[in-house]
Design an enzyme around this catalytic site. Structure first.
Site, PDB file in Angstrom:
ATOM      1  N   ARG A  62       0.846  -1.189   0.000  1.00 17.65           N
ATOM      2  CA  ARG A  62       0.000   0.000   0.000  1.00 17.65           C
ATOM      3  C   ARG A  62       0.890   1.250   0.000  1.00 17.65           C
ATOM      4  NH1 ARG A  62      -3.839   2.740   4.653  1.00 17.65           N
ATOM      5  NH2 ARG A  62      -4.905   4.175   3.233  1.00 17.65           N
ATOM      6  N   HIS A  63       0.341   2.338  -0.498  1.00 15.15           N
ATOM      7  CA  HIS A  63       1.056   3.618  -0.510  1.00 15.15           C
ATOM      8  C   HIS A  63       1.276   4.161   0.909  1.00 15.15           C
ATOM      9  CE1 HIS A  63      -2.734   5.574   0.499  1.00 15.15           C
ATOM     10  NE2 HIS A  63      -3.289   4.826  -0.441  1.00 15.15           N
ATOM     11  N   HIS A 244      -2.950   0.127  -3.505  1.00 13.36           N
ATOM     12  CA  HIS A 244      -3.848   0.570  -2.444  1.00 13.36           C
ATOM     13  C   HIS A 244      -4.101  -0.560  -1.444  1.00 13.36           C
ATOM     14  CE1 HIS A 244      -4.659   3.998  -5.122  1.00 13.36           C
ATOM     15  NE2 HIS A 244      -4.576   3.084  -6.075  1.00 13.36           N
TER      16      HIS A 244
END
Length: 311
Positions: A62-63, A244
């Site tokens: 995930r970012h 994400h």
């Protein structure tokens, strides 16, 4: 462990004839000398247990921390009437790309905070500690994902790897509302200093995504298509996805055969993936399995300092 048994019967610990039908020509995957006398961690044991079986690994991340989650409606007080950006907090980016659609395009495509960039660089430490080598990188077009990917590769010393921008790694349509974000193009990202693979042809194009809402089942199917196609494109080397929280869940679930329904628990698990949380899935033959555990990071939030309350 078969290798250890073979060494036991041929190294002087036990010597024939004992009547056991031992393959004396077998070359161990792991020798006694390689095991040595030192204690091993669980991660080392896990890796040894599957040595020689795994052909490829996929890492899904995930970012990092996004500006809109940290500061809310940040665009309303960080741009002047001419659209010029200015920093209002030390954790906000010092600069942001100038966008053809104006600063309102940031409402659906937020950049990282400075902490977000630091988290991505810090996460690279886990890969360096485990001596993980990533050869191919795919990334969601979301700016926060591009920035996370760039900072992570910098932390790994892998700036030479070109980022393949893959629209199929966008999060589920349900989080976007009526339309997809207006993302920066690969050419624009290159202008801003990101090492983008301009020759890459996406597995799923922006046009293929746009125009209709997708169901949860369609999103899971999309995640599987992108994962499978990306892995099939490379016969060697580990692959990294930067996308994400729901991507971390959906891609790993679909590859390992865990079919899920849209329930509150499923949503909670998917959106509960923390910033820069990642998972390893490994291929053994034609099967995929959940990978080994890693050191992850956690931190507390730091509230806005209202110094006027001191006086």
């Amino acid at each position: 462990m078969v290798g250890v048994v073979w060494r036991a019967f041929t190294s002087g610990w036990l010597t024939p004839p004992w009547g056991y039908n031992i393959d004396l020509e077998y070359k161990p995957i792991t020798s006694v000398e390689e095991l040595g006398s030192k204690k091993e961690t669980y991660t080392e044991y896990y890796s040894r247990s599957f040595k020689g079986q795994e052909t490829r690994k996929l890492y899904i991340m995930r970012h990092g921390e996004r500006a809109d989650n940290a500061f809310g409606d940040w665009t309303s007080h960080c741009f002047d009437k001419n659209g010029n950006y200015f920093q209002t907090d030390l954790n906000m980016p010092e600069t942001v790309p100038k966008r053809s659609g104006g600063y309102n395009t940031y409402l659906k495509d937020s950049p990282l905070t400075k902490i977000g960039i630091f988290l991505a660089q810090l996460t690279s430490e886990a890969f360096k500690k485990e001596q993980i080598n990533v050869s191919h990188v795919y990334c969601s077009p979301s700016l926060r994902c591009i920035q996370t990917c760039h900072a992570f590769l910098e932390g790994c010393g892998k700036n030479d790897i070109k980022i393949k921008v893959e629209p199929g790694l966008y999060e589920w349509w349900a989080f976007f509302g009526d339309s997809l974000p207006e993302s920066l193009t690969p050419e624009e990202l290159t202008t801003w200093g990101y090492n983008i693979d301009l020759e890459y042809q996406p597995i799923i194009s922006i046009d293929a995504l746009g125009g209709k809402k997708e169901t949860y089942a369609e999103y899971c199917s999309r995640s599987l298509v992108v994962s499978t196609e990306a892995m099939n494109a490379h016969s060697h080397g580990n692959v990294l996805f930067v996308a994400h929280g729901c991507t971390v869940a959906a891609c790993s679930w679909e590859l390992t055969g865990k079919k899920t329904e849209l329930t509150q628990e499923t949503v909670d698990v998917a959106v509960g993936v923390p910033y820069c949380g990642f998972i390893e899935v490994s291929q053994c033959g034609d099967k995929w399995k959940k990978g080994r555990p890693f050191l992850h990071l956690s931190h507390t939030s730091n509230a806005v300092f209202d110094y006027s309350r001191l006086f």
